[in-house]
Design an enzyme around this catalytic site. Structure first.
Site, PDB file in Angstrom:
ATOM      1  N   ASP A 183      -2.504   2.622  -5.928  1.00 57.85           N
ATOM      2  CA  ASP A 183      -1.536   1.692  -6.631  1.00 57.85           C
ATOM      3  C   ASP A 183      -0.308   2.143  -6.676  1.00 57.85           C
ATOM      4  O   ASP A 183       0.573   1.422  -7.123  1.00 57.85           O
ATOM      5  CB  ASP A 183      -2.162   1.241  -8.114  1.00 57.85           C
ATOM      6  CG  ASP A 183      -1.792   0.072  -8.603  1.00 57.85           C
ATOM      7  OD1 ASP A 183      -1.346  -0.879  -7.527  1.00 57.85           O
ATOM      8  OD2 ASP A 183      -1.572  -0.124  -9.659  1.00 57.85           O
ATOM      9  N   SER A 201       1.250  -5.519 -10.018  1.00 57.90           N
ATOM     10  CA  SER A 201       0.153  -5.779  -8.999  1.00 57.90           C
ATOM     11  C   SER A 201      -0.713  -7.058  -9.490  1.00 57.90           C
ATOM     12  O   SER A 201      -0.709  -7.107 -10.745  1.00 57.90           O
ATOM     13  CB  SER A 201      -0.776  -4.746  -8.891  1.00 57.90           C
ATOM     14  OG  SER A 201      -0.407  -3.245  -8.567  1.00 57.90           O
ATOM     15  N   GLN A 223      -3.147  -5.346  -1.191  1.00 53.90           N
ATOM     16  CA  GLN A 223      -2.638  -5.692  -2.380  1.00 53.90           C
ATOM     17  C   GLN A 223      -1.608  -6.839  -2.365  1.00 53.90           C
ATOM     18  O   GLN A 223      -0.877  -6.853  -1.618  1.00 53.90           O
ATOM     19  CB  GLN A 223      -2.173  -4.467  -3.214  1.00 53.90           C
ATOM     20  CG  GLN A 223      -1.770  -4.964  -4.596  1.00 53.90           C
ATOM     21  CD  GLN A 223      -1.084  -3.721  -5.343  1.00 53.90           C
ATOM     22  OE1 GLN A 223       0.205  -3.425  -5.352  1.00 53.90           O
ATOM     23  NE2 GLN A 223      -1.880  -2.696  -5.972  1.00 53.90           N
TER      24      GLN A 223
END
Length: 290
Positions: A207, A231, A281
């Site tokens: 991430d 995110s 993502q």
């Protein structure tokens, strides 16, 4: 093993407070919200503790619902959705202040043999050891800012070595804008031979740079642009075991952005060129006017 990595490993040692209920904490830092990779990693640890021995995680699908509050613990509730003959499914909800901040579905599989193929080819990039560290690359951006230089001097749990421009470099030079990121990463310690630990740490690292790949394509940079980014959802597929105390190449692309969102894809390759993990993502990207 440096103190930053010890802290991450300690964060992943969740406290069990009831059957299928676990509690995790965040680092004692003055940050506005909990790092998404930390929540995903802790949720995966919670799920893994409820899975029969010998089953390995092969996929996860997660949504970031609310910003996490780093000043209070996070409670992880695990729902034992299904225990089949070959697959185990778990659903995990992370809760703070009585509300869900994050949800994840994770699937575990008994190892099986069979034919396979790999269409993706590891990109050609310089060896990790030949590239400067992230802190070394960022020193020019820090300038004479003492706070920034102190932050760069801190030990980091993950050693990132970029083979492509950083966002602030592309912001300063539009010719460096690119919709792709190539970065080596490694946890600089001899970690235990626990397959779930290496998968969890890969999820933690996954991430860090995906949002930056979208920013890089747009010529935006943290601090240099008036941008808000976070995110929104995160999915990973684990194709084969990998060790994150060896170098892993994380190749990322940003095929699209618009409507205050951006999409990023990533592939993690072992140093020998084997595709180990695929990542997708979607993130929030908002630019302030004026």
């Amino acid at each position: 093993m440096n103190e930053a990595l010890k802290e991450v490993l300690d964060l992943l040692d969740l406290e069990q407070i009831e059957l299928d209920i676990y509690r995790g904490r965040s680092p004692a830092e003055r940050i506005q919200r909990v790092f998404g990779g930390q929540v995903a990693a802790q949720a995966l640890v919670a799920a893994g503790r409820t899975v029969p021995e010998g089953r390995q995680v092969h996929s996860l699908h997660a949504y970031f619902i609310r910003p996490g509050d780093p000043s209070v613990p996070i409670v992880y509730n695990v729902d034992r959705t299904r225990d089949g003959r070959s697959f185990t499914t778990r659903r995990i909800t992370a809760i703070q202040h009585g509300k869900a901040i994050f949800t994840m579905s994770a699937s575990f599989h008994i190892p099986e043999g069979g034919p396979g193929h790999q269409a993706s080819v590891m990109p050609e990039v310089p060896p990790a050891e030949s590239l400067p560290t992230y802190a070394e690359r960022m020193r020019n951006a820090a300038g004479d800012d003492p706070g920034m230089r102190e932050w760069l001097a801190r030990p980091r749990p993950v050693d990132f070595r970029y083979a492509t421009p950083l966002t602030w470099e592309a912001h300063a030079d539009p010719q460096l804008r690119n919709a792709s990121t190539r970065v080596w990463f490694r946890y600089d310690a001899d970690l235990p031979d626990d397959p779930l630990l290496h998968i969890v740490l890969a999820a933690y690292a996954s991430d860090f740079t995906l949002v930056d790949t979208v920013l890089l394509a747009r010529g935006l940079a943290w601090g240099a642009s008036r941008v808000t980014a976070a995110s929104l959802d995160h999915a990973m597929w684990f194709h084969r075991p990998l060790r994150v105390d060896d170098w892993v190449l994380y190749a990322q692309e940003a095929p699209w952005s618009g409507a205050a969102r951006g999409l990023a894809r990533g592939e993690m390759f072992t140093a020998s060129g084997e595709l180990a993990v695929s990542v997708v993502q979607e993130c929030l990207i908002r630019e302030a006017n004026g």
